[in-house]
Structure formats: C-alpha cells, structure tokens
Design an enzyme around this catalytic site. Structure first.
Site, PDB file in Angstrom:
ATOM      1  N   HIS A 285      22.780   0.059  90.793  1.00  0.00           N
ATOM      2  CA  HIS A 285      23.298   0.741  91.977  1.00  0.00           C
ATOM      3  C   HIS A 285      22.741   0.059  93.230  1.00  0.00           C
ATOM      4  O   HIS A 285      21.538  -0.149  93.341  1.00  0.00           O
ATOM      5  CB  HIS A 285      22.866   2.208  91.906  1.00  0.00           C
ATOM      6  CG  HIS A 285      23.409   3.093  92.970  1.00  0.00           C
ATOM      7  ND1 HIS A 285      24.668   3.653  92.911  1.00  0.00           N
ATOM      8  CD2 HIS A 285      22.858   3.544  94.120  1.00  0.00           C
ATOM      9  CE1 HIS A 285      24.864   4.408  93.981  1.00  0.00           C
ATOM     10  NE2 HIS A 285      23.776   4.356  94.740  1.00  0.00           N
TER      11      HIS A 285
ATOM     12  N   MET B 277      23.403   0.381 103.721  1.00  0.00           N
ATOM     13  CA  MET B 277      23.251   1.324 104.846  1.00  0.00           C
ATOM     14  C   MET B 277      23.332   0.575 106.168  1.00  0.00           C
ATOM     15  O   MET B 277      22.746  -0.499 106.301  1.00  0.00           O
ATOM     16  CB  MET B 277      21.893   2.022 104.752  1.00  0.00           C
ATOM     17  CG  MET B 277      21.665   2.728 103.430  1.00  0.00           C
ATOM     18  SD  MET B 277      20.026   3.460 103.365  1.00  0.00           S
ATOM     19  CE  MET B 277      20.086   4.183 101.712  1.00  0.00           C
TER      20      MET B 277
ATOM     21  N   GLY C  19      15.393   6.506  99.820  1.00  0.00           N
ATOM     22  CA  GLY C  19      14.980   6.796  98.455  1.00  0.00           C
ATOM     23  C   GLY C  19      13.807   7.763  98.494  1.00  0.00           C
ATOM     24  O   GLY C  19      13.233   8.027  99.552  1.00  0.00           O
ATOM     25  N   GLY C  20      13.465   8.312  97.339  1.00  0.00           N
ATOM     26  CA  GLY C  20      12.249   9.134  97.226  1.00  0.00           C
ATOM     27  C   GLY C  20      12.360  10.547  97.761  1.00  0.00           C
ATOM     28  O   GLY C  20      11.349  11.214  97.966  1.00  0.00           O
TER      29      GLY C  20
ATOM     30  N   GLY D 286      20.308  10.749  93.905  1.00  0.00           N
ATOM     31  CA  GLY D 286      19.302  11.297  94.811  1.00  0.00           C
ATOM     32  C   GLY D 286      18.357  12.262  94.123  1.00  0.00           C
ATOM     33  O   GLY D 286      18.781  13.318  93.647  1.00  0.00           O
ATOM     34  N   GLY D 287      17.087  11.881  94.031  1.00  0.00           N
ATOM     35  CA  GLY D 287      16.074  12.786  93.473  1.00  0.00           C
ATOM     36  C   GLY D 287      16.185  13.033  91.982  1.00  0.00           C
ATOM     37  O   GLY D 287      15.642  14.020  91.479  1.00  0.00           O
TER      38      GLY D 287
ATOM     39  N   SER E  22      13.382   5.973  92.839  1.00  0.00           N
ATOM     40  CA  SER E  22      11.912   6.028  92.771  1.00  0.00           C
ATOM     41  C   SER E  22      11.347   6.433  91.417  1.00  0.00           C
ATOM     42  O   SER E  22      10.163   6.221  91.157  1.00  0.00           O
ATOM     43  CB  SER E  22      11.387   6.955  93.867  1.00  0.00           C
ATOM     44  OG  SER E  22      12.052   8.189  93.824  1.00  0.00           O
TER      45      SER E  22
END
Ligand code: DX5
Ligand code: ZN
Length: 223
Positions: free
Chosen positions: A36, A40, A147-148, A179-180, A201
C-alpha cells in the site's frame, strides 16, 4: 473469524526510508498480498508523503500488487502518471474528485483497477453508486494523513453496513480497511466483513519484527 481469504498489505508510510528495499523484501518473504502506497499532497490532507519516484522504485523491486491510495485533490490530473509509475490499483477519495465517475473510468482506461474511499465522517451513500465501477472499496478507519493513529471504533459499523451494500449489489469488489489496524483488532474487523487490511505501524516500526508481525496479524484475522 474471517469467512474470507485474508489479504494483508503493509503501508510503507511508516517504514524506515533508508532501509525501504530491505523492509519490503522482508515483508514479501513473510507472505504479504500487496503493498500500500500513501500519496499525500499537503492539501487534501495536512501532510506530504511521496510521489512517482518512490512508486517507480518500489515497482522495480517487486511484482506484488501496488495499491496506491491517493490523498490528493483533483486526482484525475495525475491518474496516467501514477499508472505509468507502476500502480496496479488506484484508489481516490470521493471528497477529492468532483467527477468521480469519470475519474474511475480514467483509471480503468489507463490500465489499473479503480478503487474508491471516503473519510470517516463522510456518509457511505457517497460511494454507493461507484461500486459497480471499482475493484475495491476502502474504509478509512482514521482521518487520513498520518500513520500510527488509533482505529476509530465506529468504523466497525461502517464496514458492516458497507459489506451489506456490496453483497446486495452482488459486487465482487474487495472491502479494504486502512488505519490503526493491529493484531488486537483485526479479528473484529474481519468479522465485520472486511477482506483486505492495510497495516502501517504494526508492521513497519522500530522494534517490530516484520515477519512475526505479519504472521500474528494473519492468524488473528483468521480467528
Ligand atoms: C493514513 C494512511 C494509512 C496509514 C496506515 O492516512 O492512509 O495507510 O499510514 O498506518 P497505520 O497502520 O499506522 O495506521
Ligand atoms: Zn492508506
């Protein structure tokens, strides 16, 4: 427990840039299904990541599916360039493209598979009409940009509702979540109806062993 084949793809957003090739090879040996790539622009999201050159570099070292997530305004302006750089799947935000239908058609015409996504507060109905045009629908489970971050719990209900819509429409498109995502929540995300998991992450971070992290995620997703 997941009823569907589990597809895991690391996001290079949280990788160690000086060891990117090495980290991608480690993930590939551990049996990931895709890579992925988060683009941005500092406009659609409050962060700037990378562009064509990094995608080309990743393309040169792997034949895995490159899943490019465009967090940029007017993505239609750059579709051809991202496909030329090596994208296999190009996912755009409903909030970022005024003429979504033509943008998705342009992605297919350029030779990649179109994907569509939306921010956590955007009503799901905003992408329903696009389902027949895409190979993948992506549910953002954090606000895009970094991220994270922590998984937004309400995303589980959005995944469930979207799974129903996809099934009602007899679509074969994948339902990806981004995400997460961690070993501690991936089982619930799978149970809600997802089949593809973007993980930053929890795979690429200091002190995380790439191979055991992927193994743990996969077994947690399979329940
Ligand atoms: C967020 C990106 C994600 C993110 C994933 O804007 O789209 O792909 O980097 O990272 P984690 O898994 O750390 O949330
Ligand atoms: Zn992403």
């Amino acid at each position: 427990m997941s009823l569907r084949a589990v597809r895991i793809g690391p996001s290079i957003m949280t990788a160690d840039w000086l060891r990117l090739g090495e980290q991608i090879s480690a993930a590939e040996s551990a049996g990931i299904d895709f890579i992925h790539l988060d683009v941005m622009d500092g406009r659609f999201v409050p962060n700037i990541s990378f562009g064509f050159a990094i995608i080309e570099a990743v393309r040169s070292i792997t034949s895995l599916t490159l899943d490019v997530h465009l967090m940029i305004i007017e993505p239609e302006r750059y579709v051809d360039r991202f496909v030329e750089a090596g994208a296999d799947v190009v996912t755009v935000h409903v909030e970022a493209s005024k003429h979504l239908h033509s943008t998705l058609q342009a992605i297919a015409a350029a030779g990649a598979q179109p994907g569509v996504t939306l921010n956590p507060a955007t009503p799901l109905v905003a992408l329903e009409e696009a389902i027949p045009l895409v190979g993948q629908v992506l549910v953002m489970s954090v606000n895009p940009g970094f991220g994270g971050q922590t998984f937004i719990p309400g995303s589980l209900d959005r995944i469930r509702r979207l799974r129903e819509v996809i099934d009602e429409r007899n679509s074969q498109c994948r339902l990806e979540v981004d995400g997460g995502v961690k070993a501690s929540n991936i089982g619930r995300i799978a149970a809600a109806g997802a089949d593809s998991y973007v993980v930053g992450s929890a795979i690429f971070a200091p002190d995380v062993d790439v191979s055991s992290a992927i193994e743990e995620l996969r077994s947690a997703a399979n329940g």
